[in-house]
Design an enzyme around this catalytic site. Structure first.
Site, PDB file in Angstrom:
ATOM      1  N   TYR A  68     -63.598  -1.283 -46.147  1.00  0.00           N
ATOM      2  CA  TYR A  68     -62.987  -0.369 -45.010  1.00  0.00           C
ATOM      3  C   TYR A  68     -61.470  -0.206 -45.398  1.00  0.00           C
ATOM      4  O   TYR A  68     -60.848  -0.772 -45.751  1.00  0.00           O
ATOM      5  CB  TYR A  68     -62.694  -1.203 -43.697  1.00  0.00           C
ATOM      6  CG  TYR A  68     -64.003  -1.617 -42.970  1.00  0.00           C
ATOM      7  CD1 TYR A  68     -65.076  -0.989 -43.139  1.00  0.00           C
ATOM      8  CD2 TYR A  68     -63.806  -2.858 -42.185  1.00  0.00           C
ATOM      9  CE1 TYR A  68     -66.105  -1.314 -42.257  1.00  0.00           C
ATOM     10  CE2 TYR A  68     -64.979  -3.098 -41.280  1.00  0.00           C
ATOM     11  CZ  TYR A  68     -66.117  -2.412 -41.480  1.00  0.00           C
ATOM     12  OH  TYR A  68     -67.132  -2.862 -40.788  1.00  0.00           O
ATOM     13  N   PHE A 213     -69.921  -1.047 -32.998  1.00  0.00           N
ATOM     14  CA  PHE A 213     -69.846   0.165 -32.334  1.00  0.00           C
ATOM     15  C   PHE A 213     -69.922  -0.165 -30.558  1.00  0.00           C
ATOM     16  O   PHE A 213     -70.790   0.408 -30.038  1.00  0.00           O
ATOM     17  CB  PHE A 213     -70.496   1.360 -32.535  1.00  0.00           C
ATOM     18  CG  PHE A 213     -69.979   1.978 -33.803  1.00  0.00           C
ATOM     19  CD1 PHE A 213     -68.917   1.796 -34.245  1.00  0.00           C
ATOM     20  CD2 PHE A 213     -71.216   2.854 -34.703  1.00  0.00           C
ATOM     21  CE1 PHE A 213     -68.712   2.451 -35.696  1.00  0.00           C
ATOM     22  CE2 PHE A 213     -70.826   3.361 -35.808  1.00  0.00           C
ATOM     23  CZ  PHE A 213     -69.471   3.092 -36.321  1.00  0.00           C
ATOM     24  N   PRO A 214     -69.478  -1.266 -30.154  1.00  0.00           N
ATOM     25  CA  PRO A 214     -69.751  -1.736 -28.847  1.00  0.00           C
ATOM     26  C   PRO A 214     -69.420  -0.592 -27.661  1.00  0.00           C
ATOM     27  O   PRO A 214     -69.780  -0.449 -26.732  1.00  0.00           O
ATOM     28  CB  PRO A 214     -69.175  -3.187 -28.613  1.00  0.00           C
ATOM     29  CG  PRO A 214     -67.883  -3.006 -29.943  1.00  0.00           C
ATOM     30  CD  PRO A 214     -68.383  -2.149 -30.925  1.00  0.00           C
ATOM     31  N   LEU A 215     -68.355   0.172 -28.209  1.00  0.00           N
ATOM     32  CA  LEU A 215     -67.859   1.078 -27.377  1.00  0.00           C
ATOM     33  C   LEU A 215     -68.130   2.428 -27.592  1.00  0.00           C
ATOM     34  O   LEU A 215     -67.600   3.437 -27.433  1.00  0.00           O
ATOM     35  CB  LEU A 215     -66.369   1.048 -27.236  1.00  0.00           C
ATOM     36  CG  LEU A 215     -65.849  -0.312 -26.712  1.00  0.00           C
ATOM     37  CD1 LEU A 215     -64.205  -0.325 -26.713  1.00  0.00           C
ATOM     38  CD2 LEU A 215     -66.029  -0.635 -25.347  1.00  0.00           C
ATOM     39  N   GLY A 216     -69.198   2.664 -28.580  1.00  0.00           N
ATOM     40  CA  GLY A 216     -69.602   4.090 -29.267  1.00  0.00           C
ATOM     41  C   GLY A 216     -69.198   4.214 -30.650  1.00  0.00           C
ATOM     42  O   GLY A 216     -69.713   5.366 -30.850  1.00  0.00           O
ATOM     43  N   GLY A 217     -68.260   3.484 -31.359  1.00  0.00           N
ATOM     44  CA  GLY A 217     -67.716   3.762 -32.313  1.00  0.00           C
ATOM     45  C   GLY A 217     -66.894   5.300 -32.399  1.00  0.00           C
ATOM     46  O   GLY A 217     -66.148   5.803 -31.611  1.00  0.00           O
ATOM     47  N   PHE A 218     -67.242   6.006 -33.440  1.00  0.00           N
ATOM     48  CA  PHE A 218     -66.569   7.509 -33.774  1.00  0.00           C
ATOM     49  C   PHE A 218     -66.974   8.558 -32.540  1.00  0.00           C
ATOM     50  O   PHE A 218     -66.444   9.368 -32.328  1.00  0.00           O
ATOM     51  CB  PHE A 218     -67.178   7.865 -35.171  1.00  0.00           C
ATOM     52  CG  PHE A 218     -67.211   7.247 -36.108  1.00  0.00           C
ATOM     53  CD1 PHE A 218     -65.721   6.935 -36.487  1.00  0.00           C
ATOM     54  CD2 PHE A 218     -67.857   6.589 -37.104  1.00  0.00           C
ATOM     55  CE1 PHE A 218     -65.210   6.164 -37.784  1.00  0.00           C
ATOM     56  CE2 PHE A 218     -67.746   5.901 -38.019  1.00  0.00           C
ATOM     57  CZ  PHE A 218     -66.477   5.599 -38.360  1.00  0.00           C
ATOM     58  N   PRO A 220     -67.044   7.869 -28.725  1.00  0.00           N
ATOM     59  CA  PRO A 220     -67.030   7.056 -27.518  1.00  0.00           C
ATOM     60  C   PRO A 220     -68.114   7.071 -26.485  1.00  0.00           C
ATOM     61  O   PRO A 220     -68.394   8.446 -26.185  1.00  0.00           O
ATOM     62  CB  PRO A 220     -65.453   7.141 -26.975  1.00  0.00           C
ATOM     63  CG  PRO A 220     -64.906   7.495 -28.235  1.00  0.00           C
ATOM     64  CD  PRO A 220     -65.694   8.454 -29.150  1.00  0.00           C
TER      65      PRO A 220
END
Length: 290
Positions: A68, A213-218, A220
């Site tokens: 990262y 990506f629990p919230l959708g990642g790149f 959302p």
């Protein structure tokens, strides 16, 4: 922080076969790097402040990787948090690297995996990693050879426990034939539901499932139904999506990432949000209707 909701409100989980017990609400450090997880953050002071506030809010499970940035999030974690709290569990991921153009490149030969673990240890200032996830590239990849390399690193004392990432059920079974697996980190959220059966299988085995990506990642999560439910509850969409994950199965640990303290507080507050059965059914129905 006494007036802030604590990560412990979501309950705790013990990684199987270990003495590691963490709050189910954790933190993912990926977004502390620059745009597209490449380069330094625009505001390094805020990045370090986010990490310190996460600890103050009771977060004791931080997910990171030396690719990262590369090297950015691990450097920030050490600057902000070392010497580390005794109860902090740091989890990293190996199996990829970033080139000078910011491309994501997969690699899993034994020499590379060893160098990757050593790089993580050096930048974090640790003698051994609590958990290292082996990142696979797809269902066609043979997991046996890199898992044997991970087992060697565990035998050498550099890796305490092994997890796997981006794996199928078949790959997981092959990995478990070589070494105990304490967690699986795959893409999963309110929209991305391909791992429903795997999550239930892991729950029966007591193995942690950590959705990335629990919230959708790149990209959302944007769902009209989710917005409607969140507005009815007087909560943010992110809180509702995280609360759904936490109630989906007791072995799910969430690691939402953010680069601001305000968003961090909002995410952690989901630890105390309980959704009634009707709301859970409504949220499940959003996926079924897609």
């Amino acid at each position: 922080m006494s007036d802030q909701i604590q990560a412990s409100a979501a309950g705790r989980f013990q990684f199987p076969g270990t003495d590691i017990v963490v709050n189910r609400m954790g933190y993912g450090a990926m977004q502390l790097a620059g745009p597209h997880v490449f380069g330094p953050p625009a505001d390094p002071d805020e990045a370090r402040a986010v990490l310190r506030e996460a600890i103050a809010l009771g977060v004791d499970h931080i997910d990171t990787s030396d690719f990262y940035g590369p090297h950015v999030t691990n450097t920030l974690i050490r600057e902000a948090l070392a010497p580390y709290p005794d109860d902090l569990t740091l989890v990293t991921k190996v199996g990829a690297w970033r080139d000078d153009a910011g491309n994501w490149n997969l690699r899993r030969d034994a020499d590379f995996l060893r160098r990757s673990v050593e790089d993580n240890l050096r930048r974090l200032g640790l003698a051994a990693m609590d958990v290292v996830n082996l990142r696979m590239g797809g269902p066609e990849d043979d997991i046996a050879a890199p898992m044997r390399a991970m087992k060697a690193l565990q035998d050498d004392g550099l890796v305490r426990h092994i997890g796997v990432s981006t794996v199928t059920a078949d790959q997981l079974r092959a990995a478990r034939d070589i070494a105990p697996i304490v967690c699986v980190q795959n893409h999963y959220n309110l929209v991305q539901r391909e791992d429903d059966a795997l999550i239930d299988t892991l729950a029966e085995a007591g193995i942690a499932y950590v959705p990335y990506f629990p919230l959708g990642g790149f990209w959302p999560i944007q769902m009209e139904g989710l917005t409607r439910i969140a507005e009815r509850l007087g909560r943010s969409k992110q809180q509702v999506a995280l609360a759904w994950l936490l109630q989906r199965s007791p072995n799910i640990l969430v690691i939402p990432g953010t680069s601001t303290r305000a968003h961090l507080r909002d995410n952690v507050a989901a630890a105390a949000l309980t959704l009634d059965d009707a709301t859970m059914a409504e949220l499940n129905g959003l996926h079924a209707a897609r």
